[in-house]
Scaffold this motif. Structure first.
Motif, PDB file in Angstrom:
ATOM      1  N   ALA A   1      -5.180  -2.107   2.287  1.00  0.00           N
ATOM      2  CA  ALA A   1      -5.992  -3.246   2.727  1.00  0.00           C
ATOM      3  C   ALA A   1      -5.204  -4.553   2.690  1.00  0.00           C
ATOM      4  O   ALA A   1      -5.579  -5.528   3.351  1.00  0.00           O
ATOM      5  CB  ALA A   1      -7.240  -3.375   1.843  1.00  0.00           C
ATOM      6  N   CYS A   2      -4.120  -4.578   1.927  1.00  0.00           N
ATOM      7  CA  CYS A   2      -3.314  -5.785   1.754  1.00  0.00           C
ATOM      8  C   CYS A   2      -2.097  -5.788   2.679  1.00  0.00           C
ATOM      9  O   CYS A   2      -1.210  -6.629   2.531  1.00  0.00           O
ATOM     10  CB  CYS A   2      -2.847  -5.876   0.305  1.00  0.00           C
ATOM     11  SG  CYS A   2      -1.669  -4.567  -0.132  1.00  0.00           S
ATOM     12  N   THR A   3      -2.041  -4.881   3.631  1.00  0.00           N
ATOM     13  CA  THR A   3      -0.849  -4.719   4.477  1.00  0.00           C
ATOM     14  C   THR A   3      -0.520  -5.983   5.254  1.00  0.00           C
ATOM     15  O   THR A   3      -1.381  -6.556   5.926  1.00  0.00           O
ATOM     16  CB  THR A   3      -1.042  -3.560   5.465  1.00  0.00           C
ATOM     17  OG1 THR A   3      -1.352  -2.365   4.752  1.00  0.00           O
ATOM     18  CG2 THR A   3       0.227  -3.336   6.292  1.00  0.00           C
ATOM     19  N   VAL A   4       0.751  -6.401   5.133  1.00  0.00           N
ATOM     20  CA  VAL A   4       1.292  -7.478   5.956  1.00  0.00           C
ATOM     21  C   VAL A   4       2.654  -7.006   6.461  1.00  0.00           C
ATOM     22  O   VAL A   4       3.174  -6.003   5.993  1.00  0.00           O
ATOM     23  CB  VAL A   4       1.453  -8.802   5.162  1.00  0.00           C
ATOM     24  CG1 VAL A   4       0.121  -9.238   4.553  1.00  0.00           C
ATOM     25  CG2 VAL A   4       2.519  -8.685   4.083  1.00  0.00           C
TER      26      VAL A   4
ATOM     27  N   SER B   1      -5.868 -10.862   4.552  1.00  0.00           N
ATOM     28  CA  SER B   1      -5.364  -9.717   3.783  1.00  0.00           C
ATOM     29  C   SER B   1      -6.255  -9.539   2.565  1.00  0.00           C
ATOM     30  O   SER B   1      -6.590 -10.502   1.886  1.00  0.00           O
ATOM     31  CB  SER B   1      -3.920  -9.964   3.361  1.00  0.00           C
ATOM     32  OG  SER B   1      -3.143 -10.365   4.467  1.00  0.00           O
ATOM     33  N   LYS B   2      -6.632  -8.266   2.304  1.00  0.00           N
ATOM     34  CA  LYS B   2      -7.608  -7.982   1.247  1.00  0.00           C
ATOM     35  C   LYS B   2      -6.978  -7.201   0.106  1.00  0.00           C
ATOM     36  O   LYS B   2      -6.013  -6.477   0.300  1.00  0.00           O
ATOM     37  CB  LYS B   2      -8.773  -7.149   1.815  1.00  0.00           C
ATOM     38  CG  LYS B   2      -9.393  -7.655   3.093  1.00  0.00           C
ATOM     39  CD  LYS B   2      -9.962  -9.052   2.980  1.00  0.00           C
ATOM     40  CE  LYS B   2     -10.659  -9.449   4.286  1.00  0.00           C
ATOM     41  NZ  LYS B   2     -10.893 -10.894   4.337  1.00  0.00           N
ATOM     42  N   GLU B   3      -7.576  -7.303  -1.077  1.00  0.00           N
ATOM     43  CA  GLU B   3      -7.167  -6.424  -2.168  1.00  0.00           C
ATOM     44  C   GLU B   3      -8.178  -5.294  -2.286  1.00  0.00           C
ATOM     45  O   GLU B   3      -9.341  -5.532  -2.589  1.00  0.00           O
ATOM     46  CB  GLU B   3      -7.092  -7.176  -3.506  1.00  0.00           C
ATOM     47  CG  GLU B   3      -6.752  -6.227  -4.660  1.00  0.00           C
ATOM     48  CD  GLU B   3      -6.281  -6.942  -5.913  1.00  0.00           C
ATOM     49  OE1 GLU B   3      -6.445  -8.173  -5.990  1.00  0.00           O
ATOM     50  OE2 GLU B   3      -5.739  -6.254  -6.804  1.00  0.00           O
ATOM     51  N   GLY B   4      -7.726  -4.063  -2.042  1.00  0.00           N
ATOM     52  CA  GLY B   4      -8.621  -2.909  -2.172  1.00  0.00           C
ATOM     53  C   GLY B   4      -8.366  -2.133  -3.438  1.00  0.00           C
ATOM     54  O   GLY B   4      -9.256  -1.500  -3.971  1.00  0.00           O
ATOM     55  N   CYS B   5      -7.113  -2.143  -3.907  1.00  0.00           N
ATOM     56  CA  CYS B   5      -6.786  -1.313  -5.065  1.00  0.00           C
ATOM     57  C   CYS B   5      -5.777  -1.972  -5.991  1.00  0.00           C
ATOM     58  O   CYS B   5      -5.748  -1.674  -7.175  1.00  0.00           O
ATOM     59  CB  CYS B   5      -6.253   0.062  -4.621  1.00  0.00           C
ATOM     60  SG  CYS B   5      -4.588   0.022  -3.904  1.00  0.00           S
ATOM     61  N   GLY B   6      -4.917  -2.823  -5.469  1.00  0.00           N
ATOM     62  CA  GLY B   6      -3.879  -3.450  -6.277  1.00  0.00           C
ATOM     63  C   GLY B   6      -2.759  -2.504  -6.676  1.00  0.00           C
ATOM     64  O   GLY B   6      -1.902  -2.872  -7.491  1.00  0.00           O
ATOM     65  N   GLU B   7      -2.737  -1.292  -6.094  1.00  0.00           N
ATOM     66  CA  GLU B   7      -1.765  -0.284  -6.528  1.00  0.00           C
ATOM     67  C   GLU B   7      -0.980   0.311  -5.376  1.00  0.00           C
ATOM     68  O   GLU B   7      -0.307   1.320  -5.552  1.00  0.00           O
ATOM     69  CB  GLU B   7      -2.478   0.892  -7.216  1.00  0.00           C
ATOM     70  CG  GLU B   7      -3.202   0.536  -8.480  1.00  0.00           C
ATOM     71  CD  GLU B   7      -3.924   1.738  -9.060  1.00  0.00           C
ATOM     72  OE1 GLU B   7      -4.757   1.511  -9.956  1.00  0.00           O
ATOM     73  OE2 GLU B   7      -3.670   2.885  -8.637  1.00  0.00           O
TER      74      GLU B   7
ATOM     75  N   GLN C   1     -16.320  -1.133  11.010  1.00  0.00           N
ATOM     76  CA  GLN C   1     -17.711  -1.168  10.561  1.00  0.00           C
ATOM     77  C   GLN C   1     -17.845  -2.328   9.585  1.00  0.00           C
ATOM     78  O   GLN C   1     -18.132  -3.435  10.026  1.00  0.00           O
ATOM     79  CB  GLN C   1     -18.138   0.174   9.967  1.00  0.00           C
ATOM     80  CG  GLN C   1     -18.283   1.235  11.057  1.00  0.00           C
ATOM     81  CD  GLN C   1     -18.863   2.545  10.562  1.00  0.00           C
ATOM     82  OE1 GLN C   1     -19.469   2.624   9.499  1.00  0.00           O
ATOM     83  NE2 GLN C   1     -18.685   3.585  11.344  1.00  0.00           N
ATOM     84  N   CYS C   2     -17.580  -2.143   8.317  1.00  0.00           N
ATOM     85  CA  CYS C   2     -17.721  -3.291   7.412  1.00  0.00           C
ATOM     86  C   CYS C   2     -16.581  -4.279   7.576  1.00  0.00           C
ATOM     87  O   CYS C   2     -16.716  -5.456   7.262  1.00  0.00           O
ATOM     88  CB  CYS C   2     -17.850  -2.838   5.961  1.00  0.00           C
ATOM     89  SG  CYS C   2     -16.275  -2.511   5.136  1.00  0.00           S
ATOM     90  N   GLY C   3     -15.428  -3.771   8.007  1.00  0.00           N
ATOM     91  CA  GLY C   3     -14.303  -4.650   8.309  1.00  0.00           C
ATOM     92  C   GLY C   3     -13.333  -4.907   7.179  1.00  0.00           C
ATOM     93  O   GLY C   3     -12.304  -5.548   7.397  1.00  0.00           O
ATOM     94  N   ILE C   4     -13.603  -4.408   5.988  1.00  0.00           N
ATOM     95  CA  ILE C   4     -12.728  -4.775   4.864  1.00  0.00           C
ATOM     96  C   ILE C   4     -11.346  -4.156   5.012  1.00  0.00           C
ATOM     97  O   ILE C   4     -10.337  -4.755   4.630  1.00  0.00           O
ATOM     98  CB  ILE C   4     -13.369  -4.429   3.505  1.00  0.00           C
ATOM     99  CG1 ILE C   4     -12.643  -5.140   2.358  1.00  0.00           C
ATOM    100  CG2 ILE C   4     -13.364  -2.931   3.236  1.00  0.00           C
ATOM    101  CD1 ILE C   4     -13.026  -6.565   2.177  1.00  0.00           C
ATOM    102  N   CYS C   5     -11.278  -2.970   5.605  1.00  0.00           N
ATOM    103  CA  CYS C   5      -9.988  -2.298   5.781  1.00  0.00           C
ATOM    104  C   CYS C   5      -9.277  -2.760   7.042  1.00  0.00           C
ATOM    105  O   CYS C   5      -8.081  -2.500   7.220  1.00  0.00           O
ATOM    106  CB  CYS C   5     -10.180  -0.785   5.875  1.00  0.00           C
ATOM    107  SG  CYS C   5     -10.926  -0.261   7.442  1.00  0.00           S
TER     108      CYS C   5
END
Lengths: 158, 284
Positions: free
Chosen positions: A49-52, A38-44, A100-104
């Motif tokens: 990107a942080c979806t669980v 799980s990633k932090e993309g915006c914190g808002e 593509q980059c995979g972050i999302c």
């Protein structure tokens, strides 16, 4: 505040963490439990990107205080696979070029898994609506939508 | 973001929650967290204590009442509302509005009561609730429960007519009248994850071709969500007439802000009202 002991299930495994109760679920997953999918993309709560999944429902883990998941069942991207088999949507992303980059991608996979558990043959319109909370800067979304539409859920255990 | 090390009070019953609210009025209530956690991230708030309401599962329900109306608990999420056949029947525009809030991840956590308590003039559900004559029930341990029409809840920009020991417990919607026609419209940068530039809820009751009840409510065009009384009064007593939208200027006071301009909001509010009334005039 002094740390609290919070217990929940992560990807089927019981966990017990001692943390400050307002710590974000995203940070507890990444830092305390080393589930860094799980990633932090915006914190808002805007990018997904942080979806669980918490008790089967997709949430932005950057907006969930860990105190609120006491007793919950949490699924992250790491928990989508079963018995060493990738989730069908993961197979579809690989086959149809959904990353593509995979972050999302972890956030999209988890959000898509929620959709596919309820609707195993979604239309592109349904997919776009279900994934509206997930942003991608690379793909232009078409191959993400195609991957989810083309996911074959048949034979996947509920 | 720097992690908040705030205290967290986590009541399991309404009675405990109200006791904690009374003894800790400075503790910030948090339900689904979709507004509070953003404010915390942006540094707009930094309380020492939170009152965590998520455990009040008895308030997470949507109940049909004997009178045919619907009562929505303070912890009911937009998802719960959209999944309720009672709400679909009694208040379809509330389902429509709920589906425009954020996206699925937000709707799975955000609560209707939170939309009310956050008190933004841009709240997507607020014009709908005004159009439906919603009542807000609040409670305190000292005085018990009382009901306030939403139309009287806001005393000013982000200010609620609630005491510091009170919490919202229910939102009550009246039964739907068979002659009610309703409409919802939100204008934002995109169809999801957008704070409204203009948002509108309308209900007209038309019997024998004549309007005998009218509610026209808008958000993002004043410091609070507003009822447009000049427009409403002009609708009464005749057929649904889109031309009354020209009176809207008397009821709204839009401004320039980071999301939009006074001119855009003015023009768009007029156009969506006219369009809505045209649509409603053709409904049977």
């Amino acid at each position: 505040m002094s740390d609290q002991n919070i217990r929940f299930e992560l990807n089927g495994e019981p966990q017990s963490v001692t943390v400050t109760p307002m710590a974000r679920l995203l940070d507890v997953l990444r830092e305390d439990l080393r589930a860094t999918g799980s990633k932090e993309g915006c914190g808002e709560g805007e990018c997904g990107a942080c979806t669980v999944l918490v008790d089967g429902l997709s949430v932005n883990s950057c907006l969930v205080p860990v105190a609120q998941v006491e007793g919950a069942q949490i699924t992250t991207v790491e928990g989508l696979e079963r018995d060493d088999r990738l989730h069908p949507v993961q197979d579809a992303f690989l086959e149809h070029g959904g990353a593509q980059c995979g972050i999302c991608t972890p956030g999209f996979l988890v959000a898509a898994a929620e959709l596919l558990a309820a609707d195993d043959q979604p239309t592109p319109e349904t997919v776009r609506d279900a994934l509206a909370g997930n942003l991608c800067r690379c793909t232009g979304y078409q191959k993400i939508v195609d991957s989810v539409v083309k996911t074959v859920m048949e034979g996947w255990p509920c | 973001m720097l992690t908040s090390h705030a205290n967290v009070l986590s009541p399991r019953t309404i009675a405990d929650a109200l006791d904690m609210r009374a003894t800790n009025p400075q503790a910030m209530p948090i339900a689904g967290g979709t507004d509070v956690m953003v404010a915390l991230e942006l540094g707009a708030v930094n309380p020492k204590t939170f009152l965590n309401l998520w455990g009040l599962r008895e308030l997470a329900e949507v109940n049909q009442r004997d009178d045919g109306g619907v009562s929505i608990g303070a912890l009911a999420t937009y998802r719960t509302i959209c999944a309720s056949e009672h709400v679909h029947h009694v208040a379809p525009i509330l389902v429509e509005a709920s589906r425009t809030v954020g996206a699925k991840q937000i709707q799975n956590r955000g609560t209707l009561a939170g939309n009310i308590a956050n008190a933004s003039p841009a709240g997507d559900t607020l014009p709908v609730l005004l159009a439906l004559d919603a009542d807000v029930e609040v409670a305190s341990s000292a005085r018990g429960a009382r009901r306030i029409p939403l139309s009287r809840l806001y005393s000013g920009y982000r200010q609620l007519n609630m005491d510091t020991d009170e919490l919202i417990t229910w939102v009550h919607l009246p039964p739907r009248h068979p002659n009610d026609r309703t409409h919802f419209r939100k204008v934002g940068t995109r169809l999801a994850q957008a704070i409204s530039k203009v948002v509108m809820g309308i209900r007209v009751r038309v019997e024998d071709g004549v309007v005998n009840e009218a509610r026209v409510a808008l958000g993002s065009v004043a410091p609070v969500p507003v009822r447009c009384h000049h427009v409403e009064n002009a609708l009464m007593g005749g057929a649904v007439d889109p031309a009354v939208s020209s009176l809207l200027s008397q009821d709204i006071a839009p401004i320039d802000d980071i999301r939009s301009t006074k001119a855009y909001r003015n023009g768009t509010a007029h156009r969506i009202l006219r369009s809505a009334l045209t649509h409603l005039s053709k409904e049977v």
